[in-house]
Design a protein around this motif. Structure first.
Motif, PDB file in Angstrom:
ATOM      1  N   TYR A 146     -41.818 -19.014 -60.775  1.00 14.92           N
ATOM      2  CA  TYR A 146     -41.641 -19.226 -62.202  1.00 14.92           C
ATOM      3  C   TYR A 146     -43.059 -18.789 -62.813  1.00 14.92           C
ATOM      4  O   TYR A 146     -43.363 -18.326 -63.737  1.00 14.92           O
ATOM      5  N   TYR A 147     -44.132 -19.501 -62.024  1.00 16.14           N
ATOM      6  CA  TYR A 147     -45.529 -19.280 -62.468  1.00 16.14           C
ATOM      7  C   TYR A 147     -46.056 -18.018 -62.465  1.00 16.14           C
ATOM      8  O   TYR A 147     -46.819 -17.448 -63.365  1.00 16.14           O
ATOM      9  N   ALA A 148     -45.761 -17.209 -61.452  1.00 13.82           N
ATOM     10  CA  ALA A 148     -46.077 -15.798 -61.444  1.00 13.82           C
ATOM     11  C   ALA A 148     -45.252 -15.034 -62.558  1.00 13.82           C
ATOM     12  O   ALA A 148     -45.997 -14.218 -63.120  1.00 13.82           O
ATOM     13  N   SER A 149     -44.028 -15.377 -62.977  1.00  9.32           N
ATOM     14  CA  SER A 149     -43.438 -14.465 -63.782  1.00  9.32           C
ATOM     15  C   SER A 149     -43.901 -14.909 -65.224  1.00  9.32           C
ATOM     16  O   SER A 149     -44.296 -14.005 -66.215  1.00  9.32           O
ATOM     17  N   GLN A 150     -44.601 -16.221 -65.430  1.00  9.27           N
ATOM     18  CA  GLN A 150     -44.999 -16.552 -66.554  1.00  9.27           C
ATOM     19  C   GLN A 150     -46.485 -15.889 -66.984  1.00  9.27           C
ATOM     20  O   GLN A 150     -46.836 -15.593 -67.820  1.00  9.27           O
ATOM     21  N   GLY A 151     -47.340 -15.837 -65.924  1.00  9.05           N
ATOM     22  CA  GLY A 151     -48.587 -15.120 -65.727  1.00  9.05           C
ATOM     23  C   GLY A 151     -48.584 -13.557 -66.229  1.00  9.05           C
ATOM     24  O   GLY A 151     -49.099 -13.065 -67.107  1.00  9.05           O
ATOM     25  N   TYR A 152     -47.300 -13.335 -65.611  1.00 10.56           N
ATOM     26  CA  TYR A 152     -46.949 -11.822 -65.823  1.00 10.56           C
ATOM     27  C   TYR A 152     -46.775 -11.490 -67.246  1.00 10.56           C
ATOM     28  O   TYR A 152     -47.071 -10.552 -68.224  1.00 10.56           O
ATOM     29  N   ASP A 153     -45.574 -12.477 -67.824  1.00 14.27           N
ATOM     30  CA  ASP A 153     -45.317 -12.387 -69.566  1.00 14.27           C
ATOM     31  C   ASP A 153     -46.694 -12.631 -70.472  1.00 14.27           C
ATOM     32  O   ASP A 153     -46.681 -11.972 -71.444  1.00 14.27           O
ATOM     33  N   ALA A 154     -47.431 -13.438 -69.857  1.00 14.96           N
ATOM     34  CA  ALA A 154     -48.907 -13.767 -70.649  1.00 14.96           C
ATOM     35  C   ALA A 154     -49.576 -12.387 -70.850  1.00 14.96           C
ATOM     36  O   ALA A 154     -49.812 -12.068 -72.002  1.00 14.96           O
ATOM     37  N   ALA A 155     -49.714 -11.546 -69.496  1.00 18.37           N
ATOM     38  CA  ALA A 155     -50.264 -10.426 -69.853  1.00 18.37           C
ATOM     39  C   ALA A 155     -49.770  -9.595 -70.676  1.00 18.37           C
ATOM     40  O   ALA A 155     -50.224  -8.708 -71.560  1.00 18.37           O
ATOM     41  N   LEU A 156     -48.360  -9.542 -70.707  1.00 16.75           N
ATOM     42  CA  LEU A 156     -47.589  -8.554 -71.368  1.00 16.75           C
ATOM     43  C   LEU A 156     -47.773  -9.037 -72.891  1.00 16.75           C
ATOM     44  O   LEU A 156     -47.944  -8.083 -73.798  1.00 16.75           O
ATOM     45  N   ALA A 157     -47.744 -10.201 -73.436  1.00 19.90           N
ATOM     46  CA  ALA A 157     -47.946 -10.517 -74.647  1.00 19.90           C
ATOM     47  C   ALA A 157     -49.153  -9.984 -75.185  1.00 19.90           C
ATOM     48  O   ALA A 157     -49.361  -9.706 -76.157  1.00 19.90           O
ATOM     49  N   TYR A 158     -50.704 -10.490 -74.287  1.00 19.04           N
ATOM     50  CA  TYR A 158     -51.779  -9.948 -74.780  1.00 19.04           C
ATOM     51  C   TYR A 158     -51.709  -8.165 -74.832  1.00 19.04           C
ATOM     52  O   TYR A 158     -52.195  -7.772 -75.860  1.00 19.04           O
ATOM     53  N   ALA A 159     -50.994  -7.700 -74.105  1.00 21.53           N
ATOM     54  CA  ALA A 159     -50.766  -6.307 -73.993  1.00 21.53           C
ATOM     55  C   ALA A 159     -50.165  -5.771 -75.369  1.00 21.53           C
ATOM     56  O   ALA A 159     -50.797  -4.828 -75.996  1.00 21.53           O
ATOM     57  N   SER A 160     -49.231  -6.402 -75.806  1.00 20.78           N
ATOM     58  CA  SER A 160     -48.592  -6.033 -77.022  1.00 20.78           C
ATOM     59  C   SER A 160     -49.580  -5.866 -78.372  1.00 20.78           C
ATOM     60  O   SER A 160     -49.611  -4.992 -79.144  1.00 20.78           O
ATOM     61  N   ALA A 161     -50.159  -6.890 -78.217  1.00 20.28           N
ATOM     62  CA  ALA A 161     -51.267  -7.245 -79.433  1.00 20.28           C
ATOM     63  C   ALA A 161     -52.712  -5.964 -79.413  1.00 20.28           C
ATOM     64  O   ALA A 161     -52.804  -5.631 -80.239  1.00 20.28           O
ATOM     65  N   LEU A 162     -52.929  -6.001 -78.192  1.00 23.89           N
ATOM     66  CA  LEU A 162     -54.058  -5.001 -77.849  1.00 23.89           C
ATOM     67  C   LEU A 162     -53.741  -3.609 -78.107  1.00 23.89           C
ATOM     68  O   LEU A 162     -54.279  -2.824 -78.779  1.00 23.89           O
ATOM     69  N   LYS A 163     -52.396  -3.149 -77.917  1.00 22.94           N
ATOM     70  CA  LYS A 163     -51.850  -1.960 -78.118  1.00 22.94           C
ATOM     71  C   LYS A 163     -51.736  -1.692 -79.626  1.00 22.94           C
ATOM     72  O   LYS A 163     -51.921  -0.737 -80.307  1.00 22.94           O
TER      73      LYS A 163
END
Length: 389
Positions: free
Chosen positions: A297-314
């Motif tokens: 689960y921790y890996a999936s949550q780290g991945y989603d945290a990156a996607l959240a930052y990616a959405s705002a950076l984009k």
């Protein structure tokens, strides 16, 4: 136009045709637990986050990023020092990574009070979800209580009437038991808070046996959970008293470590590796190709945290200086989560579905976590109403 003016105009025109200088990558600071029995939790948060970056060639949302990672050693003071260094010496404005709530409690307030952003891939203590919420603090995992509320509801759905509850004596452990009790409709036969560094649970298991509950709920993440489950099985209690847990007490690494002893265990979670959606299939395919170890689960949550930052950076073109615009972009949660439907509630914690999982034998004979039903639909947390932004 005289000769000098003409030459100046030509020079300006020539400069305009040159490619723009590459902007420095946006720095993201990761404070996480990489050492000790719980070290694999932080390693998976880190590697899940890095996986999202690698899939974009070192970018997030099309913006070049640099991830700077340091180990907090599960020490609040150490986490606080790392944060201070990231903020003052490295000029980092985007942070993430903390696994344990005691580290988060000592670290996150300083980060957000400085004007920097923090996205939690795991720890989400109750105080930071309610009265101490902050507009720069976001959580992609869950709020601590809601994680275990799902276990309480699952135990109720399964018909259990008398539960014995155990968790470590720190903020997440207190939130865990509070969350379980909030949705478990039966009697609490006993309640024990263990040490966060405990390795021998013989005394606690003796109390469980004496209380004669019809189910045990326990929250022990990482190496603690592996130790607890092994001793529970060795004591013979696994055959006598079934167990209901939330995901931190039974992740992929824990399952691989305890093996068949976990078969029949009931688990509740917001994510599982068998989720049938495009984002999860993409994540699982990339994880299995990149890392030769079980996914958690921790890996999936780290991945989603990156996607959240990616959405705002984009959305902001990588401009993190306009905090209002960056915050507004984060709040939209404009990314495809591996768990499917995802949104931020009013306190910037997830509103999401929760599922019942069960440890069963897979087609290869090895135990696997199988999704077997739904526990909650669009579930938020108990503290959102106390958050005033």
């Amino acid at each position: 136009m005289n000769f000098k003016t003409a030459m100046l105009a030509a020079s300006i025109a020539a400069l305009a045709t040159l490619p723009a200088a590459a902007a420095d990558p946006v720095k993201i600071g990761m404070i996480t637990t990489l050492s000790g029995p719980a070290g694999y939790l932080g390693q998976d948060v880190r590697d899940g986050f890095k996986l999202a970056m690698d899939m974009e060639g070192g970018k997030l949302g099309g913006v070049p990023v640099e991830l700077i990672v340091e180990d907090d050693g599960l020490k609040p003071g150490q986490g606080k020092q790392i944060a201070e260094r990231f903020l003052s010496e490295n000029g980092i404005k985007l942070l993430t990574g903390i696994v344990f709530s005691n580290v988060a409690g000592a670290t996150v307030p300083d980060i957000v009070d400085s004007g920097a952003f923090y996205i939690s891939p795991n720890a989400a203590p109750s105080n930071l979800a309610g009265k101490e919420c902050n507009e720069n603090y976001f959580v992609v995992s869950w709020q601590n209580d809601s994680l275990h509320e799902s276990a309480g509801q699952n135990a109720t759905n399964l018909g259990y009437k008398k539960a014995f509850v155990l968790a470590p004596n720190y903020q997440a452990g207190k939130d865990a038991i509070a969350g379980f009790k909030r949705y478990f409709k039966g009697e609490i036969a006993g309640e024990i808070y263990t040490r966060l560094d405990q390795t021998d649970f013989a005394a606690e298991l003796a109390q469980v046996r004496a209380a004669k509950p019809d189910v045990v709920f326990q929250f022990h993440p990482g190496g603690l959970g592996i130790t607890f489950l092994r001793q529970y099985e060795q004591s013979g209690l696994m055959k006598e008293i079934p167990m209901v847990v939330a995901e931190p007490s039974m992740d992929g690494v824990t399952l691989a470590a305890v093996g068949d002893a976990a078969i029949g265990l009931n688990v509740s979670s917001h994510w599982n590796s068998d989720f049938d959606n495009a984002a999860n299939k993409k994540f699982m395919d990339a994880w299995n190709k990149t890392y030769n170890r079980p996914v958690t689960y921790y890996a999936s949550q780290g991945y989603d945290a990156a996607l959240a930052y990616a959405s705002a950076l984009k959305a902001t073109g990588g401009n993190i200086d306009d905090a209002d615009a960056f915050r507004a972009a984060l709040r939209k949660a404009d990314f495809e989560s591996v768990r499917g439907k995802f949104a931020f509630g009013p306190n910037q914690h997830p509103v999401q579905d929760w599922y019942a999982l069960r440890v069963e034998k897979g087609t290869d004979g090895k135990p696997v976590l199988k999704t077997v039903g739904e526990v909650f639909k669009d579930h938020g947390d108990a503290y959102a109403a106390e958050c005033k932004m």
